[in-house]
Write a protein that holds these residues in place. Structure first.
Motif, PDB file in Angstrom:
ATOM      1  N   ILE A  83      29.500  25.488  54.273  1.00 41.64           N
ATOM      2  CA  ILE A  83      29.805  24.119  53.833  1.00 41.64           C
ATOM      3  C   ILE A  83      28.534  23.275  53.641  1.00 41.64           C
ATOM      4  CG2 ILE A  83      30.870  21.936  54.547  1.00 41.64           C
ATOM      5  CD1 ILE A  83      33.182  23.604  55.715  1.00 41.64           C
ATOM      6  N   PRO A  84      27.606  23.227  54.609  1.00 43.18           N
ATOM      7  CA  PRO A  84      26.394  22.430  54.365  1.00 43.18           C
ATOM      8  C   PRO A  84      25.604  22.910  53.154  1.00 43.18           C
ATOM      9  CG  PRO A  84      26.615  22.942  56.699  1.00 43.18           C
ATOM     10  CD  PRO A  84      27.617  23.781  55.979  1.00 43.18           C
ATOM     11  N   ALA A  85      25.551  24.244  52.969  1.00 42.59           N
ATOM     12  CA  ALA A  85      24.760  24.803  51.868  1.00 42.59           C
ATOM     13  C   ALA A  85      25.331  24.425  50.508  1.00 42.59           C
ATOM     14  CB  ALA A  85      24.685  26.323  51.996  1.00 42.59           C
ATOM     15  N   ILE A  86      26.654  24.475  50.348  1.00 41.92           N
ATOM     16  CA  ILE A  86      27.244  24.212  49.038  1.00 41.92           C
ATOM     17  C   ILE A  86      27.080  22.747  48.646  1.00 41.92           C
ATOM     18  CG2 ILE A  86      29.610  23.622  49.739  1.00 41.92           C
ATOM     19  CD1 ILE A  86      28.555  25.901  46.804  1.00 41.92           C
ATOM     20  N   ILE A  87      26.895  21.881  49.618  1.00 41.66           N
ATOM     21  CA  ILE A  87      26.683  20.465  49.306  1.00 41.66           C
ATOM     22  C   ILE A  87      25.224  20.183  48.940  1.00 41.66           C
ATOM     23  CG2 ILE A  87      26.745  18.107  50.239  1.00 41.66           C
ATOM     24  CD1 ILE A  87      29.115  18.942  51.933  1.00 41.66           C
ATOM     25  N   LYS A  88      24.302  20.842  49.631  1.00 45.35           N
ATOM     26  CA  LYS A  88      22.889  20.475  49.426  1.00 45.35           C
ATOM     27  C   LYS A  88      22.171  21.284  48.341  1.00 45.35           C
ATOM     28  CE  LYS A  88      20.961  23.235  53.264  1.00 45.35           C
ATOM     29  NZ  LYS A  88      20.288  23.135  54.573  1.00 45.35           N
ATOM     30  N   VAL A  89      22.757  22.401  47.867  1.00 41.99           N
ATOM     31  CA  VAL A  89      22.104  23.151  46.787  1.00 41.99           C
ATOM     32  C   VAL A  89      22.211  22.364  45.484  1.00 41.99           C
ATOM     33  CG1 VAL A  89      22.475  25.416  47.819  1.00 41.99           C
ATOM     34  CG2 VAL A  89      24.219  24.456  46.305  1.00 41.99           C
ATOM     35  N   GLU A  90      21.413  22.742  44.496  1.00 43.94           N
ATOM     36  CA  GLU A  90      21.473  22.091  43.199  1.00 43.94           C
ATOM     37  C   GLU A  90      22.834  22.341  42.554  1.00 43.94           C
ATOM     38  OE1 GLU A  90      18.313  23.075  40.612  1.00 43.94           O
ATOM     39  OE2 GLU A  90      16.727  22.509  42.012  1.00 43.94           O
ATOM     40  N   SER A  91      23.276  21.403  41.743  1.00 43.22           N
ATOM     41  CA  SER A  91      24.566  21.524  41.076  1.00 43.22           C
ATOM     42  C   SER A  91      24.606  22.756  40.180  1.00 43.22           C
ATOM     43  CB  SER A  91      24.842  20.274  40.234  1.00 43.22           C
ATOM     44  OG  SER A  91      24.862  19.125  41.048  1.00 43.22           O
ATOM     45  N   GLY A  92      25.787  23.368  40.090  1.00 41.36           N
ATOM     46  CA  GLY A  92      25.967  24.519  39.219  1.00 41.36           C
ATOM     47  C   GLY A  92      26.670  25.653  39.924  1.00 41.36           C
ATOM     48  N   TYR A  93      26.781  26.773  39.214  1.00 43.07           N
ATOM     49  CA  TYR A  93      27.332  27.986  39.832  1.00 43.07           C
ATOM     50  C   TYR A  93      26.224  28.682  40.613  1.00 43.07           C
ATOM     51  CZ  TYR A  93      28.641  32.780  40.547  1.00 43.07           C
ATOM     52  OH  TYR A  93      28.861  33.989  41.141  1.00 43.07           O
ATOM     53  N   ILE A  94      26.495  29.038  41.872  1.00 41.62           N
ATOM     54  CA  ILE A  94      25.489  29.636  42.743  1.00 41.62           C
ATOM     55  C   ILE A  94      25.903  31.055  43.113  1.00 41.62           C
ATOM     56  CG2 ILE A  94      24.122  29.355  44.839  1.00 41.62           C
ATOM     57  CD1 ILE A  94      23.940  26.972  42.921  1.00 41.62           C
ATOM     58  N   SER A  95      25.076  32.023  42.779  1.00 46.05           N
ATOM     59  CA  SER A  95      25.312  33.404  43.196  1.00 46.05           C
ATOM     60  C   SER A  95      25.212  33.503  44.713  1.00 46.05           C
ATOM     61  CB  SER A  95      24.269  34.326  42.548  1.00 46.05           C
ATOM     62  OG  SER A  95      24.259  35.590  43.160  1.00 46.05           O
ATOM     63  N   THR A  96      26.056  34.333  45.304  1.00 43.88           N
ATOM     64  CA  THR A  96      26.052  34.487  46.758  1.00 43.88           C
ATOM     65  C   THR A  96      24.673  34.874  47.292  1.00 43.88           C
ATOM     66  OG1 THR A  96      28.348  35.207  46.662  1.00 43.88           O
ATOM     67  CG2 THR A  96      27.173  35.631  48.701  1.00 43.88           C
ATOM     68  N   LEU A  97      24.003  35.783  46.599  1.00 37.37           N
ATOM     69  CA  LEU A  97      22.706  36.249  47.067  1.00 37.37           C
ATOM     70  C   LEU A  97      21.627  35.177  46.937  1.00 37.37           C
ATOM     71  CD1 LEU A  97      22.638  39.932  45.740  1.00 37.37           C
ATOM     72  CD2 LEU A  97      23.190  39.125  48.036  1.00 37.37           C
ATOM     73  N   ASP A  98      21.936  34.096  46.224  1.00 33.30           N
ATOM     74  CA  ASP A  98      20.979  33.001  46.077  1.00 33.30           C
ATOM     75  C   ASP A  98      21.276  31.825  46.994  1.00 33.30           C
ATOM     76  OD1 ASP A  98      19.482  34.299  44.113  1.00 33.30           O
ATOM     77  OD2 ASP A  98      20.846  33.634  42.525  1.00 33.30           O
ATOM     78  N   LEU A  99      22.365  31.886  47.737  1.00 28.91           N
ATOM     79  CA  LEU A  99      22.645  30.837  48.715  1.00 28.91           C
ATOM     80  C   LEU A  99      21.639  30.925  49.859  1.00 28.91           C
ATOM     81  CD1 LEU A  99      26.544  30.887  49.179  1.00 28.91           C
ATOM     82  CD2 LEU A  99      25.186  28.925  48.450  1.00 28.91           C
ATOM     83  N   PRO A 100      21.237  29.797  50.426  1.00 32.40           N
ATOM     84  CA  PRO A 100      20.380  29.854  51.620  1.00 32.40           C
ATOM     85  C   PRO A 100      21.146  30.448  52.794  1.00 32.40           C
ATOM     86  CG  PRO A 100      21.148  27.612  51.219  1.00 32.40           C
ATOM     87  CD  PRO A 100      21.568  28.413  50.036  1.00 32.40           C
ATOM     88  N   ILE A 101      20.459  30.723  53.875  1.00 28.31           N
ATOM     89  CA  ILE A 101      21.110  31.265  55.069  1.00 28.31           C
ATOM     90  C   ILE A 101      22.215  30.309  55.523  1.00 28.31           C
ATOM     91  CG2 ILE A 101      20.783  31.821  57.515  1.00 28.31           C
ATOM     92  CD1 ILE A 101      17.975  32.777  56.794  1.00 28.31           C
ATOM     93  N   CYS A 102      23.403  30.869  55.745  1.00 28.81           N
ATOM     94  CA  CYS A 102      24.558  30.062  56.163  1.00 28.81           C
ATOM     95  C   CYS A 102      24.909  30.423  57.607  1.00 28.81           C
ATOM     96  CB  CYS A 102      25.747  30.304  55.235  1.00 28.81           C
ATOM     97  SG  CYS A 102      25.417  29.924  53.500  1.00 28.81           S
ATOM     98  N   ASN A 103      24.064  29.968  58.518  1.00 25.86           N
ATOM     99  CA  ASN A 103      24.228  30.343  59.920  1.00 25.86           C
ATOM    100  C   ASN A 103      25.264  29.476  60.627  1.00 25.86           C
ATOM    101  OD1 ASN A 103      21.665  28.549  59.523  1.00 25.86           O
ATOM    102  ND2 ASN A 103      22.455  28.009  61.546  1.00 25.86           N
ATOM    103  N   PHE A 104      25.729  29.962  61.774  1.00 30.09           N
ATOM    104  CA  PHE A 104      26.629  29.191  62.623  1.00 30.09           C
ATOM    105  C   PHE A 104      25.973  27.870  62.984  1.00 30.09           C
ATOM    106  CE2 PHE A 104      27.555  27.900  67.003  1.00 30.09           C
ATOM    107  CZ  PHE A 104      28.912  27.653  66.911  1.00 30.09           C
ATOM    108  N   GLN A 105      26.767  26.817  63.022  1.00 29.29           N
ATOM    109  CA  GLN A 105      26.228  25.495  63.323  1.00 29.29           C
ATOM    110  C   GLN A 105      27.100  24.791  64.363  1.00 29.29           C
ATOM    111  OE1 GLN A 105      24.246  22.765  64.121  1.00 29.29           O
ATOM    112  NE2 GLN A 105      23.284  23.832  62.410  1.00 29.29           N
ATOM    113  N   ALA A 106      26.541  24.634  65.560  1.00 36.95           N
ATOM    114  CA  ALA A 106      27.281  23.962  66.652  1.00 36.95           C
ATOM    115  C   ALA A 106      27.075  22.450  66.600  1.00 36.95           C
ATOM    116  CB  ALA A 106      26.826  24.502  68.003  1.00 36.95           C
ATOM    117  N   GLY A 107      26.039  22.009  65.883  1.00 36.80           N
ATOM    118  CA  GLY A 107      25.735  20.578  65.857  1.00 36.80           C
ATOM    119  C   GLY A 107      26.462  19.844  64.747  1.00 36.80           C
ATOM    120  N   GLU A 108      26.048  18.630  64.474  1.00 30.06           N
ATOM    121  CA  GLU A 108      26.662  17.795  63.447  1.00 30.06           C
ATOM    122  C   GLU A 108      26.359  18.357  62.044  1.00 30.06           C
ATOM    123  OE1 GLU A 108      28.468  15.097  63.855  1.00 30.06           O
ATOM    124  OE2 GLU A 108      28.158  14.470  65.930  1.00 30.06           O
ATOM    125  N   TYR A 109      27.405  18.641  61.284  1.00 28.97           N
ATOM    126  CA  TYR A 109      27.235  19.219  59.967  1.00 28.97           C
ATOM    127  C   TYR A 109      26.397  18.329  59.061  1.00 28.97           C
ATOM    128  CZ  TYR A 109      30.203  23.383  59.961  1.00 28.97           C
ATOM    129  OH  TYR A 109      30.695  24.648  60.164  1.00 28.97           O
TER     130      TYR A 109
END
Length: 333
Positions: free
Chosen positions: A303-329
């Motif tokens: 969820i944080p990654a899809i909001i902060k990446v540049e607009s457009g279609y994003i290939s899965t392999l080009d997404l940044p690391i989507c690690n577990f997040q216990a803190g404030e999203y």
């Protein structure tokens, strides 16, 4: 983000994955479920938390998709409807994009469209850019693919890579497994259903051969795909094994093997073998709920990654690391 300190999420679909996402997000900080949408009439009007097996969250399930998409607090739509093609999934989420919402889907065919369907990728990319949002697919399988790429960081040479997944599917409804893999048919009816299209085509499992090879700099010249039903003692299909191979320079460079099965021991594990300098042979064993939880977990963590990446279609392999997040999203956007 519409709300400075809270990410608003719409969940489309209250099946197994949708309910898992509801349970997961309910305990997360800085993120709020603003709508849950499902067209299954017996669920409409019921509290989403109660349907998901937790306490009531004060949010009734609605079948009014249009009203949900126009929710002023929404930032992201997570669409977890029935299995479908990449084009069908895009048609489903088009209205969300039109409403200026980012979209995440656990749809395997959607995950690397720049390689598998560049025309569709271009159409989606343009649409998203016009609306200032992003669209990506990610799930359990994509976690494995991303892990494979990450594991090559310390290699000076790679000759070939084999990876396999053995996945117990007891966590999923049998009717869905029948449509997806052909479970519960006898062998004759299984092959007839494959021929007639009554079982979803899984040849897209071979797509990762191409885009993993592309990522690693190999030019695939030949690719093979084979599916083989696994029968119980009475001749009923309880699983299917899919094997995909990719050849470059006359050498088998990549092999992927997927086994989806109603396993009596409820086993779920991955094996990754890298032949090269240095070589590796790693088996990762998971709890039986891995299929559902890793799908919902990867979506929620993206969820944080899809909001902060540049607009457009994003290939899965080009997404940044989507690690577990216990803190404030919101702090990670």
């Amino acid at each position: 983000m519409k709300n400075e300190k809270s990410v608003g999420v719409i969940i489309g679909g209250a099946g197994n994955i949708g309910k898992s996402i509801i349970r997961t997000l309910n305990g997360r900080k800085g993120v709020k479920i603003v709508a849950v949408v499902d067209t299954y009439e017996p669920l409409v009007g019921k509290d989403a938390g109660e349907v998901a097996g937790i306490e009531k969250i004060g949010l009734p399930i609605t079948n009014d998709l249009n009203a949900a998409y126009h929710n002023s607090d929404a930032d992201v739509v997570i669409c977890v409807t029935k299995p479908c093609t990449d084009a069908e999934m895009y048609e489903i989420v088009k209205p969300a994009i039109d409403c200026g919402l980012n979209v995440l889907v656990p749809n395997m065919a959607t995950c690397n469209l720049w390689y598998t369907n560049p025309e569709l990728a271009k159409e989606i990319d343009q649409h998203c850019k016009e609306k200032g949002v992003s669209y990506a697919g990610i799930g359990s399988t994509q976690c494995l693919e991303r892990q494979i790429i990450a594991m090559t960081e310390g290699n000076t040479e790679i000759e070939s890579i084999q990876f396999s997944r053995f996945a117990d599917v007891h966590a999923f409804p049998l009717e869905g497994c029948k449509l997806e893999f052909g479970l519960s048919y006898n062998e004759k009816d299984f092959w007839a259903a494959v021929e007639n299209g009554d079982i979803n085509d899984q040849s897209s499992l071979g797509n990762d051969i191409g885009y993993l090879a592309d990522k690693l700099g190999w030019q695939i010249e030949k690719q093979t795909y084979e599916q083989k039903p696994i029968l119980d003692d009475s001749g009923i299909v309880i699983g299917v094994e899919y094997t995909c191979q990719g050849y470059a320079d006359g050498v088998m460079r990549l092999e992927t093997k997927w086994t989806f099965i109603l396993d009596e021991e409820r086993r779920y594990f991955d094996r990754i073998v890298i032949n090269g300098h240095s070589s590796a042979d790693i088996t990762l064993k998971y709890s039986p709920d891995r299929g559902v939880l890793s799908t919902s977990g990867s979506i929620v963590n993206a969820i944080p990654a899809i909001i902060k990446v540049e607009s457009g279609y994003i290939s899965t392999l080009d997404l940044p690391i989507c690690n577990f997040q216990a803190g404030e999203y919101w702090k990670h956007i």
